[in-house]
Write a protein that holds these residues in place. Structure first.
Motif, PDB file in Angstrom:
ATOM      1  N   ALA A  74       0.819  -1.212   0.000  1.00  0.00           N
ATOM      2  CA  ALA A  74       0.000   0.000   0.000  1.00  0.00           C
ATOM      3  C   ALA A  74       0.853   1.261   0.000  1.00  0.00           C
ATOM      4  O   ALA A  74       0.352   2.348  -0.295  1.00  0.00           O
ATOM      5  CB  ALA A  74      -0.933  -0.002   1.206  1.00  0.00           C
ATOM      6  N   THR A  75       2.134   1.106   0.334  1.00  0.00           N
ATOM      7  CA  THR A  75       3.024   2.261   0.477  1.00  0.00           C
ATOM      8  C   THR A  75       4.339   1.949  -0.220  1.00  0.00           C
ATOM      9  O   THR A  75       5.344   1.659   0.428  1.00  0.00           O
ATOM     10  CB  THR A  75       3.255   2.560   1.966  1.00  0.00           C
ATOM     11  OG1 THR A  75       3.558   1.324   2.643  1.00  0.00           O
ATOM     12  CG2 THR A  75       2.020   3.154   2.614  1.00  0.00           C
ATOM     13  N   LEU A  76       4.348   2.018  -1.523  1.00  0.00           N
ATOM     14  CA  LEU A  76       5.490   1.601  -2.336  1.00  0.00           C
ATOM     15  C   LEU A  76       6.790   2.293  -1.949  1.00  0.00           C
ATOM     16  O   LEU A  76       7.815   1.641  -1.777  1.00  0.00           O
ATOM     17  CB  LEU A  76       5.170   1.858  -3.811  1.00  0.00           C
ATOM     18  CG  LEU A  76       6.290   1.621  -4.821  1.00  0.00           C
ATOM     19  CD1 LEU A  76       6.740   0.166  -4.826  1.00  0.00           C
ATOM     20  CD2 LEU A  76       5.819   2.041  -6.218  1.00  0.00           C
ATOM     21  N   GLY A  77       6.769   3.620  -1.846  1.00  0.00           N
ATOM     22  CA  GLY A  77       7.985   4.354  -1.486  1.00  0.00           C
ATOM     23  C   GLY A  77       9.121   4.035  -2.442  1.00  0.00           C
ATOM     24  O   GLY A  77       8.956   4.017  -3.657  1.00  0.00           O
ATOM     25  N   GLY A  78      10.293   3.745  -1.885  1.00  0.00           N
ATOM     26  CA  GLY A  78      11.454   3.431  -2.704  1.00  0.00           C
ATOM     27  C   GLY A  78      11.489   2.005  -3.209  1.00  0.00           C
ATOM     28  O   GLY A  78      12.435   1.613  -3.895  1.00  0.00           O
ATOM     29  N   GLY A  79      10.479   1.207  -2.866  1.00  0.00           N
ATOM     30  CA  GLY A  79      10.404  -0.164  -3.360  1.00  0.00           C
ATOM     31  C   GLY A  79      11.214  -1.167  -2.556  1.00  0.00           C
ATOM     32  O   GLY A  79      11.414  -2.290  -3.002  1.00  0.00           O
ATOM     33  N   GLY A  80      11.661  -0.787  -1.373  1.00  0.00           N
ATOM     34  CA  GLY A  80      12.472  -1.686  -0.561  1.00  0.00           C
ATOM     35  C   GLY A  80      11.740  -2.947  -0.149  1.00  0.00           C
ATOM     36  O   GLY A  80      12.236  -4.061  -0.341  1.00  0.00           O
ATOM     37  N   HIS A  81      10.542  -2.786   0.403  1.00  0.00           N
ATOM     38  CA  HIS A  81       9.742  -3.958   0.767  1.00  0.00           C
ATOM     39  C   HIS A  81       9.220  -4.669  -0.480  1.00  0.00           C
ATOM     40  O   HIS A  81       9.249  -5.896  -0.576  1.00  0.00           O
ATOM     41  CB  HIS A  81       8.559  -3.542   1.653  1.00  0.00           C
ATOM     42  CG  HIS A  81       8.944  -3.100   3.030  1.00  0.00           C
ATOM     43  ND1 HIS A  81       8.931  -1.782   3.409  1.00  0.00           N
ATOM     44  CD2 HIS A  81       9.354  -3.803   4.118  1.00  0.00           C
ATOM     45  CE1 HIS A  81       9.305  -1.689   4.678  1.00  0.00           C
ATOM     46  NE2 HIS A  81       9.574  -2.899   5.131  1.00  0.00           N
ATOM     47  N   SER A  82       8.743  -3.873  -1.438  1.00  0.00           N
ATOM     48  CA  SER A  82       8.155  -4.459  -2.657  1.00  0.00           C
ATOM     49  C   SER A  82       9.136  -5.347  -3.402  1.00  0.00           C
ATOM     50  O   SER A  82       8.756  -6.396  -3.938  1.00  0.00           O
ATOM     51  CB  SER A  82       7.676  -3.346  -3.595  1.00  0.00           C
ATOM     52  OG  SER A  82       6.413  -2.884  -3.224  1.00  0.00           O
ATOM     53  N   SER A  83      10.389  -4.937  -3.466  1.00  0.00           N
ATOM     54  CA  SER A  83      11.370  -5.706  -4.233  1.00  0.00           C
ATOM     55  C   SER A  83      11.571  -7.094  -3.640  1.00  0.00           C
ATOM     56  O   SER A  83      11.734  -8.074  -4.376  1.00  0.00           O
ATOM     57  CB  SER A  83      12.702  -4.957  -4.304  1.00  0.00           C
ATOM     58  OG  SER A  83      13.225  -4.722  -3.011  1.00  0.00           O
ATOM     59  N   VAL A  84      11.520  -7.196  -2.317  1.00  0.00           N
ATOM     60  CA  VAL A  84      11.687  -8.505  -1.680  1.00  0.00           C
ATOM     61  C   VAL A  84      10.420  -9.346  -1.837  1.00  0.00           C
ATOM     62  O   VAL A  84      10.484 -10.544  -2.104  1.00  0.00           O
ATOM     63  CB  VAL A  84      12.064  -8.355  -0.193  1.00  0.00           C
ATOM     64  CG1 VAL A  84      12.288  -9.728   0.442  1.00  0.00           C
ATOM     65  CG2 VAL A  84      13.319  -7.510  -0.044  1.00  0.00           C
ATOM     66  N   ILE A  85       9.258  -8.709  -1.680  1.00  0.00           N
ATOM     67  CA  ILE A  85       7.999  -9.441  -1.902  1.00  0.00           C
ATOM     68  C   ILE A  85       7.970 -10.004  -3.320  1.00  0.00           C
ATOM     69  O   ILE A  85       7.674 -11.179  -3.539  1.00  0.00           O
ATOM     70  CB  ILE A  85       6.776  -8.519  -1.676  1.00  0.00           C
ATOM     71  CG1 ILE A  85       6.708  -8.051  -0.225  1.00  0.00           C
ATOM     72  CG2 ILE A  85       5.478  -9.244  -2.063  1.00  0.00           C
ATOM     73  CD1 ILE A  85       5.687  -6.952   0.035  1.00  0.00           C
ATOM     74  N   LEU A  86       8.308  -9.157  -4.298  1.00  0.00           N
ATOM     75  CA  LEU A  86       8.278  -9.565  -5.704  1.00  0.00           C
ATOM     76  C   LEU A  86       9.232 -10.716  -5.982  1.00  0.00           C
ATOM     77  O   LEU A  86       8.911 -11.632  -6.750  1.00  0.00           O
ATOM     78  CB  LEU A  86       8.610  -8.361  -6.586  1.00  0.00           C
ATOM     79  CG  LEU A  86       8.463  -8.542  -8.098  1.00  0.00           C
ATOM     80  CD1 LEU A  86       7.020  -8.878  -8.470  1.00  0.00           C
ATOM     81  CD2 LEU A  86       8.914  -7.275  -8.816  1.00  0.00           C
ATOM     82  N   ILE A 117       7.578   6.506  -7.508  1.00  0.00           N
ATOM     83  CA  ILE A 117       7.151   5.530  -8.518  1.00  0.00           C
ATOM     84  C   ILE A 117       8.258   5.279  -9.531  1.00  0.00           C
ATOM     85  O   ILE A 117       8.543   4.138  -9.899  1.00  0.00           O
ATOM     86  CB  ILE A 117       5.855   6.021  -9.216  1.00  0.00           C
ATOM     87  CG1 ILE A 117       4.672   5.925  -8.246  1.00  0.00           C
ATOM     88  CG2 ILE A 117       5.571   5.211 -10.481  1.00  0.00           C
ATOM     89  CD1 ILE A 117       3.400   6.580  -8.746  1.00  0.00           C
ATOM     90  N   SER A 118       8.912   6.344  -9.963  1.00  0.00           N
ATOM     91  CA  SER A 118       9.997   6.212 -10.935  1.00  0.00           C
ATOM     92  C   SER A 118      11.146   5.374 -10.387  1.00  0.00           C
ATOM     93  O   SER A 118      11.641   4.454 -11.049  1.00  0.00           O
ATOM     94  CB  SER A 118      10.497   7.608 -11.328  1.00  0.00           C
ATOM     95  OG  SER A 118      11.658   7.521 -12.112  1.00  0.00           O
ATOM     96  N   LYS A 119      11.584   5.682  -9.163  1.00  0.00           N
ATOM     97  CA  LYS A 119      12.719   4.959  -8.572  1.00  0.00           C
ATOM     98  C   LYS A 119      12.359   3.507  -8.286  1.00  0.00           C
ATOM     99  O   LYS A 119      13.143   2.595  -8.528  1.00  0.00           O
ATOM    100  CB  LYS A 119      13.185   5.643  -7.282  1.00  0.00           C
ATOM    101  CG  LYS A 119      13.632   7.081  -7.439  1.00  0.00           C
ATOM    102  CD  LYS A 119      14.653   7.275  -8.554  1.00  0.00           C
ATOM    103  CE  LYS A 119      15.989   6.640  -8.243  1.00  0.00           C
ATOM    104  NZ  LYS A 119      16.991   6.912  -9.319  1.00  0.00           N
ATOM    105  N   ALA A 120      11.152   3.273  -7.769  1.00  0.00           N
ATOM    106  CA  ALA A 120      10.736   1.908  -7.453  1.00  0.00           C
ATOM    107  C   ALA A 120      10.570   1.073  -8.715  1.00  0.00           C
ATOM    108  O   ALA A 120      10.921  -0.106  -8.747  1.00  0.00           O
ATOM    109  CB  ALA A 120       9.423   1.937  -6.660  1.00  0.00           C
ATOM    110  N   ASN A 121      10.053   1.693  -9.768  1.00  0.00           N
ATOM    111  CA  ASN A 121       9.857   0.969 -11.026  1.00  0.00           C
ATOM    112  C   ASN A 121      11.189   0.473 -11.582  1.00  0.00           C
ATOM    113  O   ASN A 121      11.284  -0.658 -12.079  1.00  0.00           O
ATOM    114  CB  ASN A 121       9.164   1.879 -12.040  1.00  0.00           C
ATOM    115  CG  ASN A 121       8.537   1.107 -13.172  1.00  0.00           C
ATOM    116  OD1 ASN A 121       7.948   0.050 -12.966  1.00  0.00           O
ATOM    117  ND2 ASN A 121       8.671   1.612 -14.381  1.00  0.00           N
ATOM    118  N   GLU A 122      12.226   1.297 -11.472  1.00  0.00           N
ATOM    119  CA  GLU A 122      13.559   0.880 -11.912  1.00  0.00           C
ATOM    120  C   GLU A 122      14.018  -0.356 -11.149  1.00  0.00           C
ATOM    121  O   GLU A 122      14.587  -1.293 -11.720  1.00  0.00           O
ATOM    122  CB  GLU A 122      14.572   2.013 -11.674  1.00  0.00           C
ATOM    123  CG  GLU A 122      14.407   3.213 -12.594  1.00  0.00           C
ATOM    124  CD  GLU A 122      15.377   4.327 -12.241  1.00  0.00           C
ATOM    125  OE1 GLU A 122      16.345   4.062 -11.479  1.00  0.00           O
ATOM    126  OE2 GLU A 122      15.168   5.466 -12.696  1.00  0.00           O
TER     127      GLU A 122
END
Length: 307
Positions: free
Chosen positions: A28-40, A58-63
């Motif tokens: 729910a809170t993408l931010g820099g994608g730190g948590h998302s990258s591990v989940i993914l 969004i730009s940094k996390a998408n990268e």
């Protein structure tokens, strides 16, 4: 300049999400994608849906995410709308969701966002820069009584009245436009013993303004209730909060849904709750993380599971 966001309670969050490789997950809170990258990285046939309002985030996390897998979708929207946005994508149920509340490190660290009392910048504080309401508008237009209310309610600032009165006096002479102008006004309202004490004297007021600008508490409460409704069996919600008001919302909602309900006035057995707390007490950062990441000091984690 590259701004780095360091996720808080990363290992604990991933462990408590109990990720299934074919599951549907939400950050729910993408931010820099730190948590998302591990989940993914733990998903095989599953999919991750990420929410954020901030174009830079969004730009940094998408990268970062694009290097791991394409099993993700970033939704530029406030997570208050997560149910509606997921339903548009034919997602009716989810296996897990993470809330990492507060402001991303780079939002604090990019001066012109106006979140920080450490940089001189325009008073902004919008997480979604398409919104109209800014901290500058609040400081220059809210009535004295309303300033007192938000300073006390959202940060328990003991000198709310004195600070609000100083703001009211100052803006009669000219508009208050920058963070450092506001810091100076706050300092002028406080006794010397407070100015000499540990911690920045403007911290509470800046927190209260950020919450007001982004309507954070109402947004979180609605979103959390919607997320609970969408959980699959054995699905989990992990919430990381950074101040007592957010934590209280999570604690009260989790308590409400995990408490068995007595049918009013009926001599029957209480209905067993569909949900349970994974941990009876809040999870906090390890000593090692506290030494590495200063922003972990106020973090608290709560976890809910649907049976």
């Amino acid at each position: 300049m590259e701004y780095i966001h360091k996720p808080v309670l990363l290992n604990e969050a991933i462990e408590n999400l109990n990720i299934k490789e074919d599951g549907i997950y939400v950050d729910a809170t993408l931010g820099g994608g730190g948590h998302s990258s591990v989940i993914l990285s733990k998903l095989k046939n599953g999919h991750l849906y990420c929410f954020d309002q901030d174009d830079y985030a969004i730009s940094k996390a998408n990268e970062k995410l694009n290097k791991i897998s394409n099993n993700y979708t970033i939704i530029k929207n406030n997570f208050v709308n997560l149910k509606e946005e997921l339903l548009k994508l034919n997602i009716n149920h989810i296996d897990g969701i993470l809330y990492d509340l507060g402001v991303s490190s780079f939002q604090f660290d990019i001066p012109d966002r106006g979140f920080s009392y450490n940089y001189d910048a325009k008073l902004d504080m919008r997480m979604n820069q398409d919104n109209d309401l800014t901290a500058e508008f609040i400081i220059n237009n809210y009535k004295y009584e309303d300033l007192v209310r938000i300073f006390y309610r959202y940060s328990e600032e003991p000198f709310s009245k004195q600070i609000a009165r100083k703001i009211e006096e100052y803006r009669k002479t000219k508009p208050i436009k920058t963070t450092f102008e506001l810091v100076d006004i706050i300092k002028s309202a406080l006794p010397q013993k407070v100015l000499n004490s540990k911690g920045h004297p403007a911290k509470r007021v800046f927190q209260a303004l950020r919450i007001e600008v982004n309507d954070e508490l109402k947004v979180f409460e609605k979103s959390l209730k919607d997320a609970i409704e969408m959980l699959n069996n054995d699905g989990r919600i992990v919430v990381i909060t950074f101040h007592s008001l957010e934590d209280r919302i999570a604690k009260d909602i989790f308590k409400d849904v995990t408490t068995s309900k007595d049918p009013l006035g009926l001599p029957t057995m209480p209905k067993e709750s569909l949900y349970e707390l994974v941990n009876k007490h809040v999870i906090t950062a390890s000593q090692e993380e506290l030494e590495e990441n200063n922003r972990a000091h106020s973090a608290k984690m709560r976890v809910l599971r649907k049976k």
